[in-house]
Design an enzyme around this catalytic site. Structure first.
Site, mmCIF file in Angstrom:
data_model
loop_
_atom_site.group_PDB
_atom_site.id
_atom_site.type_symbol
_atom_site.label_atom_id
_atom_site.label_comp_id
_atom_site.label_asym_id
_atom_site.label_seq_id
_atom_site.Cartn_x
_atom_site.Cartn_y
_atom_site.Cartn_z
ATOM 1 N N LYS A 226 0.847 -1.198 0.000
ATOM 2 C CA LYS A 226 0.000 0.000 0.000
ATOM 3 C C LYS A 226 0.872 1.232 0.000
ATOM 4 O O LYS A 226 2.014 1.202 0.483
ATOM 5 C CB LYS A 226 -0.883 0.021 1.245
ATOM 6 C CG LYS A 226 -2.108 0.897 1.108
ATOM 7 C CD LYS A 226 -3.239 0.157 0.402
ATOM 8 C CE LYS A 226 -4.512 0.941 0.343
ATOM 9 N NZ LYS A 226 -5.661 0.085 0.016
HETATM 10 N N1 GLU Z 1 -7.491 0.274 -3.036
HETATM 11 C C1 GLU Z 1 -8.256 -0.905 -3.311
HETATM 12 C C2 GLU Z 1 -8.307 -1.795 -2.090
HETATM 13 O O1 GLU Z 1 -8.123 -1.348 -0.978
HETATM 14 C C3 GLU Z 1 -7.808 -1.624 -4.572
HETATM 15 C C4 GLU Z 1 -6.398 -2.120 -4.574
HETATM 16 C C5 GLU Z 1 -5.936 -2.672 -5.917
HETATM 17 O O2 GLU Z 1 -6.723 -2.769 -6.836
HETATM 18 O O3 GLU Z 1 -4.759 -3.001 -5.987
HETATM 19 O O4 GLU Z 1 -8.601 -2.952 -2.184
#
Ligand code: GLU
Length: 418
Positions: free
Chosen positions: A108
């Site tokens: 993240k």
């Molecule tokens: N931000 C989204 C989540 O928390 C998508 C993450 C992604 O597609 O890599 O799942």
């Protein structure tokens, strides 16, 4: 003076992990290894504002685990972003990808800015500089960012372009959630919400709740929340309350979410929609309803308000909206929780489809994307329920146990280097 205790999302993620690790009798060496992120980067960089001033901006990228594949997870732009939040979000990505069985680990990113106070060109400069700072750490087979809170397909277009300029070639697969015209996938924008609604359909069926006429409350009217409201409305549910960062509206007759979206587009908020009643972001959670969809940020349901939640199902479109102490209360009160790492996994699932399409340069139809997404969500829901029932735990620990077992198996099989 009221002293507000700060809730640390990473500590909460660890509490859930430890409970799941106990349930599956995870050996200590693996437990100690996957409790903590593999790799963390903090960057501080200058950004020139439109008025010529230069500000200093902090950003993070955390790779929690790459045991099952490259790191995967969004980038969040928010003034409250901090390293523990990004650690928690990265760990949740690891468990999320494992729950739905896609070949990624968890990562993240976050940038500490208030995007609402920045112009498009300032946001572009922040995005491009942040991408260049983390460029050595990301890549289509290393770590693949995506949108999250207050980032979108335009942000991903800038990230893809910046990475491509550094690499000297166009690298579509370095990020997902891109615009369709530059390697994005059909259905990606709606995928988080669509996945959440597939899990709600499964839960409602299990509990004998008819969705036609069911009352729905949505906290957070951003990408996931507004689309989930629309999809629930299309299934015949009654959307009685929604909220955004400025507050909430209660409209017991049931509102048409598309009209609310238009109102928000025009005025900047859901507030003031028709003759709705204004309610706070805390009150909205306590409204009696069949389905509550928290679709904003972490830590909104705690031990302080869990006793006042009157929903029959909570579907967590947001990451980390319920803290572990609240889980126990909700479980005792018979509220069925569809945990975040299952309920919002549709987004990353279609991100996986996007990445596969980019790598093959062959793009699929919306119909196929949504069909595969439904298969993944339905199967994952059934797997999590089977583990939950086998171990007689709450659904969150069931989902964590499902995920942790898969990541542990990968670590065991790969062994220890050197
Ligand atoms: N931000 C989204 C989540 O928390 C998508 C993450 C992604 O597609 O890599 O799942």
């Amino acid at each position: 003076m009221e002293i507000k205790t700060v809730i640390n999302p990473f500590e909460n993620a660890l509490k859930n992990f430890d409970m799941a690790a106990d349930v599956i009798h995870l050996e200590d060496n693996i437990r100690n290894h996957i409790r903590l992120p593999e790799r963390e980067l903090t960057v501080n960089f200058p950004v020139r504002l439109d008025n010529g001033n230069v500000i200093s901006v902090t950003g993070y990228r955390v790779q929690h685990s790459t045991a099952r594949g490259p790191g995967k997870g969004g980038v969040r732009f928010h003034p409250d972003v901090n390293i523990d939040e990004v650690r928690a979000l990265a760990a949740w990505m690891t468990w999320k990808c494992a729950v739905v069985g896609i070949p990624f680990g968890g990562a993240k990113g976050g940038v500490v800015i208030d995007p609402k106070k920045m112009s498009m060109s300032e946001l572009e400069r922040v995005t491009r500089r942040y991408t260049s700072e983390i460029a050595f750490m990301i890549g289509p087979d290393k770590d693949i960012p995506a949108p999250d809170v207050y980032t979108n397909s335009q942000t991903m277009a800038w990230m893809m372009d910046t990475y491509s300029m550094i690499s000297g070639r166009t690298v579509l697969g370095v990020v997902t959630g891109k615009p369709i015209s530059i390697g994005g996938s059909q259905g990606r924008n709606e995928a988080t919400a669509r996945g959440t609604v597939f899990t709600i359909e499964k839960a409602a069926k299990k509990l004998g709740i008819k969705l036609n006429g069911a009352s729905v409350v949505v906290q957070g009217f951003g990408n996931a929340g507004s689309i989930a409201a629309r999809l629930m409305f299309d299934l015949g549910a009654k959307i009685i309350a929604v909220s955004d960062s400025k507050g909430g509206i209660y409209y017991p007759k049931g509102m048409n979410p598309t009209e609310v979206s238009i109102h928000k587009e025009l005025t900047g908020s859901v507030l003031g929609f028709k003759d709705s009643e204004k309610i706070s972001n805390t009150e909205i959670l306590e409204l009696p309803c069949d389905i509550l969809i928290p679709a904003a940020l972490e830590n909104v349901i705690t031990e302080d308000n869990a006793g006042q939640i009157h929903a029959r199902i909570i579907a967590e479109a947001a990451n980390g909206p319920v803290i572990p102490e609240a889980d126990a209360i909700l479980h005792d009160r018979g509220v069925f929780v569809i945990p975040d790492i299952l309920a919002n996994a549709g987004g990353v699932t279609v991100s996986y489809f996007e990445w596969v399409q980019d790598n093959y340069s062959f793009f699929w139809k919306t119909m196929d994307i949504n069909k595969y997404l439904k298969e993944v969500m339905d199967e994952s829901f059934d797997n999590v329920m089977a583990i939950t029932e086998k171990h007689k735990v709450n659904t969150r620990i069931g989902a964590y146990a499902t995920a942790v077992a898969k990541v542990a198996e990968a670590i065991r099989l790969r062994g220890v280097f050197p």
